[in-house]
Design a protein around this motif. Structure first.
Motif, PDB file in Angstrom:
ATOM      1  N   GLN A  49      -3.711  17.518  -4.141  1.00  0.00           N
ATOM      2  CA  GLN A  49      -3.947  19.007  -3.543  1.00  0.00           C
ATOM      3  C   GLN A  49      -3.964  19.085  -1.981  1.00  0.00           C
ATOM      4  O   GLN A  49      -3.848  20.107  -1.486  1.00  0.00           O
ATOM      5  N   VAL A  50      -4.139  17.764  -1.475  1.00  0.00           N
ATOM      6  CA  VAL A  50      -4.192  17.567  -0.080  1.00  0.00           C
ATOM      7  C   VAL A  50      -2.842  18.190   0.576  1.00  0.00           C
ATOM      8  O   VAL A  50      -1.706  17.796   0.155  1.00  0.00           O
ATOM      9  N   TRP A  51      -2.927  18.896   1.654  1.00  0.00           N
ATOM     10  CA  TRP A  51      -1.627  19.468   2.110  1.00  0.00           C
ATOM     11  C   TRP A  51      -0.856  18.361   2.873  1.00  0.00           C
ATOM     12  O   TRP A  51      -1.129  17.606   3.492  1.00  0.00           O
ATOM     13  N   PRO A  52       0.470  18.475   2.554  1.00  0.00           N
ATOM     14  CA  PRO A  52       1.393  19.060   1.851  1.00  0.00           C
ATOM     15  C   PRO A  52       1.994  18.744   0.665  1.00  0.00           C
ATOM     16  O   PRO A  52       3.029  18.765   0.232  1.00  0.00           O
ATOM     17  N   ILE A  53       1.025  17.688   0.196  1.00  0.00           N
ATOM     18  CA  ILE A  53       1.573  16.884  -1.067  1.00  0.00           C
ATOM     19  C   ILE A  53       2.005  17.939  -2.373  1.00  0.00           C
ATOM     20  O   ILE A  53       3.304  17.527  -2.760  1.00  0.00           O
ATOM     21  N   SER A  54       1.469  18.563  -2.968  1.00  0.00           N
ATOM     22  CA  SER A  54       1.614  19.556  -4.064  1.00  0.00           C
ATOM     23  C   SER A  54       2.987  20.374  -3.561  1.00  0.00           C
ATOM     24  O   SER A  54       4.013  20.305  -4.428  1.00  0.00           O
ATOM     25  N   CYS A  55       3.160  20.801  -2.356  1.00  0.00           N
ATOM     26  CA  CYS A  55       4.462  21.576  -2.249  1.00  0.00           C
ATOM     27  C   CYS A  55       5.461  20.615  -1.903  1.00  0.00           C
ATOM     28  O   CYS A  55       6.636  20.943  -2.458  1.00  0.00           O
ATOM     29  N   SER A  56       5.424  19.579  -1.476  1.00  0.00           N
ATOM     30  CA  SER A  56       6.636  18.663  -1.345  1.00  0.00           C
ATOM     31  C   SER A  56       7.064  18.163  -2.335  1.00  0.00           C
ATOM     32  O   SER A  56       8.223  18.071  -2.743  1.00  0.00           O
ATOM     33  N   GLY A  98       0.884  -1.214  -0.061  1.00  0.00           N
ATOM     34  CA  GLY A  98      -0.019  -0.054  -0.228  1.00  0.00           C
ATOM     35  C   GLY A  98       0.835   1.032   0.103  1.00  0.00           C
ATOM     36  O   GLY A  98       0.175   2.564   0.286  1.00  0.00           O
ATOM     37  N   PHE A  99       2.116   1.245  -0.122  1.00  0.00           N
ATOM     38  CA  PHE A  99       3.050   2.297  -0.207  1.00  0.00           C
ATOM     39  C   PHE A  99       2.719   2.928  -1.455  1.00  0.00           C
ATOM     40  O   PHE A  99       3.135   2.622  -2.483  1.00  0.00           O
ATOM     41  N   THR A 100       2.600   4.201  -1.495  1.00  0.00           N
ATOM     42  CA  THR A 100       2.362   5.236  -2.577  1.00  0.00           C
ATOM     43  C   THR A 100       3.070   6.676  -2.135  1.00  0.00           C
ATOM     44  O   THR A 100       2.745   6.938  -0.988  1.00  0.00           O
ATOM     45  N   VAL A 101       3.394   7.372  -3.102  1.00  0.00           N
ATOM     46  CA  VAL A 101       3.786   8.639  -2.652  1.00  0.00           C
ATOM     47  C   VAL A 101       2.688   9.540  -2.217  1.00  0.00           C
ATOM     48  O   VAL A 101       2.805  10.281  -1.084  1.00  0.00           O
ATOM     49  N   LEU A 102       1.476   9.369  -2.801  1.00  0.00           N
ATOM     50  CA  LEU A 102       0.498  10.070  -2.588  1.00  0.00           C
ATOM     51  C   LEU A 102      -0.553   9.683  -1.513  1.00  0.00           C
ATOM     52  O   LEU A 102      -0.830  10.180  -0.421  1.00  0.00           O
ATOM     53  N   GLY A 103      -0.458   8.147  -1.494  1.00  0.00           N
ATOM     54  CA  GLY A 103      -1.336   7.511  -0.358  1.00  0.00           C
ATOM     55  C   GLY A 103      -0.636   7.488   0.928  1.00  0.00           C
ATOM     56  O   GLY A 103      -1.630   7.709   2.146  1.00  0.00           O
ATOM     57  N   THR A 104       0.512   7.111   1.158  1.00  0.00           N
ATOM     58  CA  THR A 104       1.042   7.135   2.351  1.00  0.00           C
ATOM     59  C   THR A 104       2.334   8.211   2.188  1.00  0.00           C
ATOM     60  O   THR A 104       3.392   8.172   2.269  1.00  0.00           O
TER      61      THR A 104
END
Length: 219
Positions: free
Chosen positions: A182-189, A33-39
């Motif tokens: 778009q959930v914080w802070p995904i787009s910034c990171s 279940g590891f993903t850059v967005l999901g986890t």
């Protein structure tokens, strides 16, 4: 300017860029279940740890900031402790700046702090590896024509690109697209990460292109 030094810079930067890519690929092989967005919080920790560890190892191997003076064990320990303190202070400072720019003050504290750690890894840790805990050297490097080596030129570019990437990454957050990233802070990171990787590639190319014009004088 020696071509061998540019090749060393290329190798170091490509390894750092590859480490970022691997942090998104390798953990998924052993972590269900590891993903850059999901986890995303887990990825922030993994990316900061891997990039930071590799940066320190490359600094110890390549020694981009050789000093003619031999330091004692006590000086080395003191230098190491100062670096740890500076890095922690950088995380706190970035956290405060991010909050001042609109991040939630109470909610999402963990997310904001881990993003600050990632940004400190891409910027402050690189300064500590190349310049050490010397604020005057930091000011010199980031002033006009302050770089004294190709490593310091690369530091200027990667640091600037990382911060600009994080800043541009904040633009999509208030838009009503309702996208998962778009959930914080995904787009910034992600913006900071792409900016860091872009800086790693741009820096050697820029230095190679301008190698005849670059002259470094001791200060």
């Amino acid at each position: 300017m020696k071509e061998a030094e540019i090749r060393r810079l290329w190798a170091a930067n490509l390894l750092c860029a590859a480490s970022v890519v691997l942090t998104a690929v390798l953990p998924a092989c052993c972590w269900d279940g590891f993903t850059v967005l999901g986890t995303h919080l887990a990825w922030l920790c993994v990316c900061s740890l891997c990039v930071g560890t590799l940066s320190v190892i490359l600094c110890l191997i390549l020694k981009p900031n050789l000093s003619p003076k031999r330091s004692s064990l006590a000086n080395k320990i003191s230098r190491f402790l100062k670096c740890c303190i500076y890095f922690f202070m950088s995380c706190i400072l970035f956290h405060a700046i991010i909050v001042l720019y609109g991040a939630p003050l109470v909610e999402s504290v963990t997310e904001t702090f881990l993003f600050a750690v990632l940004l400190s890894t891409f910027t402050t840790l690189q300064c500590l590896c190349i310049l050490g805990p010397n604020i005057q050297a930091w000011i010199r490097v980031f002033s006009k024509n302050g770089a004294m080596s190709i490593w310091e030129n690369s530091l200027q570019i990667t640091t600037t690109c990382s911060i600009l990437g994080a800043w541009f990454g904040a633009f999509p957050i208030p838009l009503d697209w309702d996208r998962p990233w778009q959930v914080w802070p995904i787009s910034c990171s992600l913006g900071a990460t792409f900016g860091y990787m872009a800086g790693l590639i741009i820096a050697p190319l820029w230095i190679h292109w301008n190698r005849k014009q670059l002259t470094y004088k001791s200060r």
